[in-house]
Write a protein that holds these residues in place. Structure first.
Motif, PDB file in Angstrom:
ATOM      1  N   THR A 281      15.527  25.139  47.874  1.00  0.00           N
ATOM      2  CA  THR A 281      14.548  25.598  46.894  1.00  0.00           C
ATOM      3  C   THR A 281      13.209  24.925  47.120  1.00  0.00           C
ATOM      4  O   THR A 281      12.146  25.562  47.040  1.00  0.00           O
ATOM      5  CB  THR A 281      15.052  25.324  45.475  1.00  0.00           C
ATOM      6  OG1 THR A 281      16.304  25.988  45.290  1.00  0.00           O
ATOM      7  CG2 THR A 281      14.061  25.828  44.447  1.00  0.00           C
TER       8      THR A 281
ATOM      9  N   LEU B 259      11.444  26.546  50.067  1.00  0.00           N
ATOM     10  CA  LEU B 259      10.882  27.864  49.754  1.00  0.00           C
ATOM     11  C   LEU B 259       9.667  27.756  48.854  1.00  0.00           C
ATOM     12  O   LEU B 259       8.689  28.494  49.015  1.00  0.00           O
ATOM     13  CB  LEU B 259      11.956  28.742  49.100  1.00  0.00           C
ATOM     14  CG  LEU B 259      13.129  29.140  50.008  1.00  0.00           C
ATOM     15  CD1 LEU B 259      14.174  29.916  49.223  1.00  0.00           C
ATOM     16  CD2 LEU B 259      12.639  29.962  51.190  1.00  0.00           C
ATOM     17  N   VAL B 260       9.703  26.835  47.892  1.00  0.00           N
ATOM     18  CA  VAL B 260       8.558  26.650  47.003  1.00  0.00           C
ATOM     19  C   VAL B 260       7.344  26.166  47.795  1.00  0.00           C
ATOM     20  O   VAL B 260       6.219  26.649  47.606  1.00  0.00           O
ATOM     21  CB  VAL B 260       8.907  25.656  45.879  1.00  0.00           C
ATOM     22  CG1 VAL B 260       7.653  25.234  45.119  1.00  0.00           C
ATOM     23  CG2 VAL B 260       9.913  26.278  44.925  1.00  0.00           C
TER      24      VAL B 260
ATOM     25  N   GLN C 279      12.135  15.900  44.830  1.00  0.00           N
ATOM     26  CA  GLN C 279      12.527  16.756  45.949  1.00  0.00           C
ATOM     27  C   GLN C 279      12.316  16.011  47.272  1.00  0.00           C
ATOM     28  O   GLN C 279      11.355  15.244  47.411  1.00  0.00           O
ATOM     29  CB  GLN C 279      11.695  18.043  45.951  1.00  0.00           C
ATOM     30  CG  GLN C 279      11.806  18.860  44.685  1.00  0.00           C
ATOM     31  CD  GLN C 279      13.210  19.386  44.459  1.00  0.00           C
ATOM     32  OE1 GLN C 279      13.969  19.544  45.415  1.00  0.00           O
ATOM     33  NE2 GLN C 279      13.572  19.630  43.208  1.00  0.00           N
TER      34      GLN C 279
END
Length: 221
Positions: free
Chosen positions: A2, A5-6, A88
């Motif tokens: 995620t 992709l962000v 992240q």
């Protein structure tokens, strides 16, 4: 994934607002490649012989042209520090930015190569090998370039230093990329050179995001 992709979507949206920066690299690539047939003349055999080297060198320089901006804007506005402090993994965020750079700077070069190859009288088979070699090699240029961009982040005269750091590292990709097309044109098998490009891509995918993230953390300290 995620986070990757962000990061990818964010950089693509930002690039859509700064289209002139993306178009500069593409225009540079097209102009440099197109000048050689005009300057050398219409001799078909000579143009076919120099075509792989010309297109690959132009692609290398066009990729290098956009690398100083890879992390500069995020470093200037503090976004890079927020990425480093976020929960992240910085490696995935970096991988997303590098992927966006290739989609904006590398993939268009691959798509334009067959059209520019027609100026050098390349046959269909040579153009296919050229496209495949660029498809394998241009991600390597972006991945290695990201490490150099991170190492020179915030350094005065970083653009010149970036070129000095990266050009020697780009030599294997350049040699194997041009060698694949030359081997096919000579009636030989281009698979060994393409396999070596694939091996370089795998190695770069495994190691360069970690090296880039480490270099960014050093630059932020």
């Amino acid at each position: 994934m995620t986070a990757l992709l962000v990061s990818l979507q964010r950089d693509l949206r930002l690039a859509a607002r700064r289209r002139s920066e993306v178009m500069t690299s593409l225009a540079f690539f097209v102009v440099v490649v197109s000048l050689f047939p005009l300057g050398i003349g219409p001799e078909a055999q000579l143009l076919q012989r120099i075509a792989p080297g010309v297109i690959w060198v132009a692609a290398l320089l066009a990729t290098l042209l956009g690398l100083p901006r890879l992390f500069a804007a995020d470093h200037a506005d503090g976004t890079l520090e927020q990425m480093a402090l976020s929960p992240q993994p910085l490696v995935l965020l970096v991988a997303g930015k590098v992927m966006a750079h290739w989609l904006l700077c590398g993939l268009p070069l691959v798509l334009l190569a067959p059209l520019l190859g027609m100026q050098f009288n390349l046959d269909g088979g040579s153009q296919q090998v050229l496209v495949l070699a660029l498809l394998l090699g241009t991600p390597v240029l972006s991945l290695i370039g990201a490490v150099g961009a991170a190492l020179t982040l915030g350094v005065r005269g970083g653009g010149a230093l970036l070129a000095l750091l990266l050009l020697p590292l780009y030599v294997p990709t350049l040699v194997f990329g041009t060698g694949a097309v030359e081997s096919y044109a000579a009636g030989l098998d281009a698979t060994p050179q393409l396999s070596l490009l694939g091996a370089l891509l795998i190695v770069a995918l495994v190691f360069t995001p970690w090296a880039t993230a480490a270099a960014l953390r050093i630059a932020l300290e």
